[in-house]
Design an enzyme around this catalytic site. Structure first.
Site, short mmCIF file in Angstrom:
data_model
loop_
_atom_site.label_atom_id
_atom_site.label_comp_id
_atom_site.label_asym_id
_atom_site.label_seq_id
_atom_site.Cartn_x
_atom_site.Cartn_y
_atom_site.Cartn_z
CG HIS A 21 -1.69 -1.23 1.45
ND1 HIS A 21 -2.92 -1.49 0.89
CD2 HIS A 21 -1.36 -2.34 2.15
CE1 HIS A 21 -3.33 -2.69 1.27
NE2 HIS A 21 -2.39 -3.24 2.02
CB SER A 23 13.86 22.34 -16.76
OG SER A 23 13.16 23.56 -16.92
CE LYS A 68 12.23 19.42 -12.40
NZ LYS A 68 11.01 19.81 -13.13
CD GLU A 80 8.90 11.96 -16.28
OE1 GLU A 80 8.14 12.59 -15.55
OE2 GLU A 80 9.81 12.51 -16.94
#
Ligand code: ARG
Length: 460
Positions: free
Chosen positions: A159, A280, A286, A293
């Site tokens: 969980h 970025s 970043k 992804e």
């Protein structure tokens, strides 16, 4: 009377418009199978010669012409046109340009229906071998990494809550197992792909005395379809492939999800290599996990490829229907996506750094040793249910007092239960918790070492 210049134009008095022609054409994507189509034609003409259906010199002329086309294809010198609809008609027309009207004899006892099915079997068989190899290469990286991190502890989750400490190697080896099932599925998929439809002709077989086993052997197929209707209308082997790809991508996607999460400021369990990260354009600080992804995202398109073909197939009567032309782009897309994802994922995993200190800190600043305390009491004779209750209350108290189980004094422990002695602190140590879980398939160090050794032997 308007003429029709198509290869099949004999019974027509008019041409489709350019727009309609272009709508019906598949050459912009099925040219991917040009090499397979030439290979299939070479096997077919060899069979026509072998059976005496074509005269030796005619077959030889066609064979030589096909070899020339192979050379031109390799040199990027073949020019395909929409007027010729698909790869099969394009290559036949190029062969005619090469050797003249004798090229027209190549299509004896053959149809585009068995031809396209043959091409797809050849294409997929080839790529199944590549994908099987890529799965093994990834498994090697997983096992290698596991080997380096047998002693690295991390919180095991259920969980998404800290559950029990485990070895990072144990976590990795779970993915080894998933990949092994993927491997097995692709290997089984090969059995149905390694089967020749060539010679089924349009749907019913042919009156010519062909030898299907001979052409199958020329192509390296181990089996031939036993029913001509099935041979030209079966796309199960592609559906199996897409389903296997969907499952493999789901596995990679879960792995990516954890990498993305664990690479965050909040977790800091691992760090991706600069070579697999991106920056970025506005925020200078970043470092984004784009590759992970993207693999997670590409899982969606592979599911789409599977759903697309399942839907195309569901209402199709036997045998060939033009709907089948919609079977190719999804297969090509899944092949490319899976091959690329496996390759990128392997490099990304191989080069990421595991922050062992942060993982260790996470396992010693939590309550994932609560089961150890309950087990400790149970092993000293307290019924487990009672032990569970007692420890639960203690955890609540610790949370209120901002401390962990290891910080509770011996006096407090003994006030809780006279069964508790000083050896409790040893039992609460996450390393002990992991080491002692030596049930088959458990996270115990001895178990993991066995699993890694078995995996290494299997990957040899
Ligand atoms: N381009 C077609 C396809 O991909 C080849 C087979 C055409 N056969 C036919 N009877 N029209 O399915």
């Amino acid at each position: 009377m308007a003429e029709n210049h198509q290869l099949w134009g004999g019974r027509f008095t008019a041409e489709p418009s350019e727009y309609v022609q272009s709508f019906g054409a598949s050459i912009h994507f099925d040219q991917k199978m040009a090499a397979e189509d030439l290979h299939g034609s070479l096997a077919h003409v060899a069979m026509l010669k072998h059976t005496g259906i074509l005269k030796g010199n005619e077959a030889d002329q066609i064979t030589a012409g096909l070899h020339t086309l192979q050379e031109k294809l390799a040199a990027g010198k073949l020019h395909f046109t929409i007027e010729n609809e698909d790869i099969h008609l394009n290559l036949e027309s190029l062969l005619t340009a090469e050797i003249g009207p004798v090229a027209g004899k190549l299509h004896t006892a053959r149809s585009r229906n068995d031809q396209v099915a043959t091409d797809m079997h050849l294409y997929l068989k080839n790529h199944l071998h590549t994908i099987l190899q890529l799965v093994v290469e990834l498994q090697k990286v997983v096992v290698n990494k596991a080997d380096q991190h047998v002693e690295t502890l991390m919180p095991g989750y259920t969980h998404m809550q800290h559950a029990q400490p485990i070895s990072y190697a144990h976590y990795l080896m779970a993915y080894y197992e998933m990949l092994q099932r993927d491997y097995d599925r692709f290997e089984f998929n090969l059995k149905h792909t390694d089967r020749s439809p060539l010679g089924a002709a349009a749907l019913a077989g042919t009156t010519f005395p062909i030898d299907r086993e001979y052409s199958a052997e020329q192509l390296g197929f181990t089996d031939v379809y036993q029913n001509s209707l099935d041979a030209v209308s079966d796309r199960d082997f592609i559906l199996e492939f897409l389903s296997n790809c969907a499952q493999l991508m789901m596995h990679l996607s879960r792995f990516c999800e954890e990498i993305i999460l664990w690479d965050t400021q909040e977790f800091q369990y691992l760090e991706l290599s600069d070579t697999y990260s991106t920056g970025s354009s506005i925020m200078p600080q970043k470092k984004n996990p784009d590759m992970a992804e993207l693999i997670r995202g590409k899982t969606g398109r592979v599911y789409g490829d599977l759903m697309g073909l399942l839907t195309v197939m569901k209402g199709l009567p036997l045998a060939y229907n033009k709907d089948f032309q919609e079977d190719k782009e999804g297969m090509f897309d899944a092949v490319d996506t899976v091959e690329q994802s496996l390759t990128v994922f392997r490099g990304m995993l191989d080069t990421l750094t595991v922050k062992t200190d942060n993982l260790a800190h996470a396992t010693s600043h939590d309550f994932s040793n609560a089961t150890e305390l309950a087990d400790y009491l149970a092993s000293k004779g307290l019924p487990f249910r009672q032990a569970h209750e007692l420890v639960g209350e203690l955890v609540l108290k610790c949370i209120q007092e901002h401390k962990y189980l290891k910080d509770v004094s011996l006096a407090d422990y003994q006030a809780l239960s006279p069964l508790i002695a000083v050896d409790v602190y040893q039992a609460l140590d996450p390393r002990t918790a992991v080491a002692r879980r030596n049930s088959l398939g458990g996270t115990g160090f001895d178990q993991i070492k066995k699993q890694i050794a078995a995996a290494k032997a299997a990957l040899q």
